[in-house]
Enzyme design. Structure first.
Site, PDB file in Angstrom:
ATOM      1  N   TYR A  33       0.903  -1.064  -0.309  1.00  0.00           N
ATOM      2  CA  TYR A  33      -0.281  -0.096  -0.238  1.00  0.00           C
ATOM      3  C   TYR A  33       0.974   1.218  -0.048  1.00  0.00           C
ATOM      4  O   TYR A  33       2.188   0.672   0.199  1.00  0.00           O
ATOM      5  CB  TYR A  33      -0.691   0.054   1.260  1.00  0.00           C
ATOM      6  N   LYS A 147       6.660  -2.407   1.826  1.00  0.00           N
ATOM      7  CA  LYS A 147       5.296  -1.570   2.584  1.00  0.00           C
ATOM      8  C   LYS A 147       3.676  -2.627   2.398  1.00  0.00           C
ATOM      9  O   LYS A 147       2.993  -2.371   1.494  1.00  0.00           O
ATOM     10  CB  LYS A 147       5.349  -0.249   2.351  1.00  0.00           C
ATOM     11  N   GLU A 180      12.526   2.154  13.665  1.00  0.00           N
ATOM     12  CA  GLU A 180      11.581   3.277  13.619  1.00  0.00           C
ATOM     13  C   GLU A 180      10.551   3.485  14.709  1.00  0.00           C
ATOM     14  O   GLU A 180      10.236   2.739  16.045  1.00  0.00           O
ATOM     15  CB  GLU A 180      11.910   2.840  11.655  1.00  0.00           C
ATOM     16  N   LEU A 205      11.847   0.809   7.150  1.00  0.00           N
ATOM     17  CA  LEU A 205      10.047   1.202   5.559  1.00  0.00           C
ATOM     18  C   LEU A 205      11.647   2.130   5.311  1.00  0.00           C
ATOM     19  O   LEU A 205      11.668   3.575   6.188  1.00  0.00           O
ATOM     20  CB  LEU A 205       9.024   2.048   5.740  1.00  0.00           C
TER      21      LEU A 205
HETATM   22  N1  PMP Z   1       7.919   3.797   9.215  1.00  0.00           N
HETATM   23  C1  PMP Z   1       6.493   3.343   8.588  1.00  0.00           C
HETATM   24  C2  PMP Z   1       6.197   1.563   9.168  1.00  0.00           C
HETATM   25  C3  PMP Z   1       5.155   3.728   8.260  1.00  0.00           C
HETATM   26  O1  PMP Z   1       4.451   2.844   8.398  1.00  0.00           O
HETATM   27  C4  PMP Z   1       5.770   4.801   7.361  1.00  0.00           C
HETATM   28  C5  PMP Z   1       4.540   5.524   7.309  1.00  0.00           C
HETATM   29  N2  PMP Z   1       4.040   4.697   5.873  1.00  0.00           N
HETATM   30  C6  PMP Z   1       6.669   5.402   7.549  1.00  0.00           C
HETATM   31  C7  PMP Z   1       7.856   5.272   8.192  1.00  0.00           C
HETATM   32  C8  PMP Z   1       6.777   6.754   6.684  1.00  0.00           C
HETATM   33  O2  PMP Z   1       6.716   6.720   5.459  1.00  0.00           O
HETATM   34  P1  PMP Z   1       6.206   8.044   4.893  1.00  0.00           P
HETATM   35  O3  PMP Z   1       7.640   9.227   5.199  1.00  0.00           O
HETATM   36  O4  PMP Z   1       6.578   7.708   2.935  1.00  0.00           O
HETATM   37  O5  PMP Z   1       4.994   8.168   4.946  1.00  0.00           O
END
Ligand code: PMP
Length: 288
Positions: A33, A147, A180, A205
């Site tokens: 997603y 993701k 994270e 991620l």
């Molecule tokens: N880490 C995780 C586990 C996430 O779910 C997200 C949000 N999608 C992020 C980091 C941040 O990613 P982004 O800046 O692409 O939203």
């Protein structure tokens, strides 16, 4: 605002939008997603999201449902149909529908998109005050760089944070290193002013916001180090912060109840938050 979703080629009322019960997204979380921010009805950082989606689909050998440009066109049509201005676009691609069996033949992927209004202006207040995080053991699978919708450990971690009055949960390895947040990337500012975030390994991620913040920091001559840090180091850091599409940069002023710095958002975090809002303004004209 009308509420329409896109499901497999059709724009349908959100309440009636549905997928097959034998969709592998539902049965196996065999799906990926993206969450994309929409400002002034425009997609923000679309290219980064489209590139990550393509990488994730390739990693799982799920067929892309359509070319990137066509995907962006569907997203824009859905935004327009919902008359969305400040909103979050959710996009999910599953491997498709098949009789339940762990092993799948090549299938036609399912593509679902929804859009919902989102109050980004609320973030400004949070930016002024900062938020608290708790830390929890990282119990996720070993490919958090992909993701996927297999987010149960993230959901439980985030719920625990909210139950304990914190905004986010940081996921921590057995050796104390922070990977994270449950839905954000994690950062600190070290004593020498270096902005630090864990390197891109399978535990992390590759956030689209993470990449934007690194770029913004380098442009502003803020030193950036992609290296691990521990919870203890973060608690003793000058500043701590989290980033994501929906946040986008939030100061962390408490970690497991310990105050970070003087308990107020620090100058580097404040500068980076302003830089990301500038990026939003350049791409979409929106200012919070
Ligand atoms: N880490 C995780 C586990 C996430 O779910 C997200 C949000 N999608 C992020 C980091 C941040 O990613 P982004 O800046 O692409 O939203």
């Amino acid at each position: 605002m009308p509420r329409l979703a896109y499901v497999d080629g059709q724009f349908v009322p959100l309440a009636a939008a549905a997928v097959n019960v034998e969709d592998r997204g539902l049965q196996f979380a065999d799906s990926v997603y993206e969450v994309v921010a929409v400002f002034n009805g425009r997609l923000f950082d679309w290219d980064g999201h489209a590139a990550r989606l393509a990488r994730n689909l390739a990693a799982l050998a799920i067929a892309p449902p359509m070319a990137d440009a066509a995907l962006a066109r569907v997203a824009r049509r859905l935004i327009a149909a919902n008359r969305a201005t400040e909103a979050i676009l959710y996009l999910q691609v599953t491997r498709g529908v098949a009789r339940r069996d762990h092993v799948a033949a090549a299938l036609r992927p399912t593509l679902v998109m929804t859009v919902r209004p989102f109050d980004f202006a609320q973030r400004v207040g949070q930016q002024m005050a900062g938020v608290g995080v708790i830390t929890v053991p990282d119990e996720r699978w070993a490919r958090c760089d992909i993701k996927t919708t297999g987010l149960l450990a993230n959901v439980l971690a985030k719920q625990r944070a909210r139950d304990e009055g914190a905004f986010e949960a940081w996921l921590v390895a057995a050796d104390g290193r922070v990977a994270e947040g449950a839905s954000t990337n994690a950062w600190i500012v070290a004593a020498d002013g270096t902005l630090v975030t864990p390197p891109l390994t399978p535990r992390v991620l590759p956030g689209v916001t993470r990449a934007a913040v690194i770029e913004a920091a380098r442009e502003r001559r803020i030193a950036v180090a992609e290296r691990d840090f521990t919870v203890a180091e973060a608690q003793a850091a000058c500043e701590a912060l989290i980033t994501s599409t929906t946040v986008p940069v939030l100061p962390v002023v408490r970690i497991d109840g310990a105050t970070v710095g003087d308990g107020r958002p620090g100058p580097i975090t404040t500068q980076l938050a302003a830089a990301v809002w500038d990026r939003v303004a350049v791409q979409t004209g929106y200012r919070p």
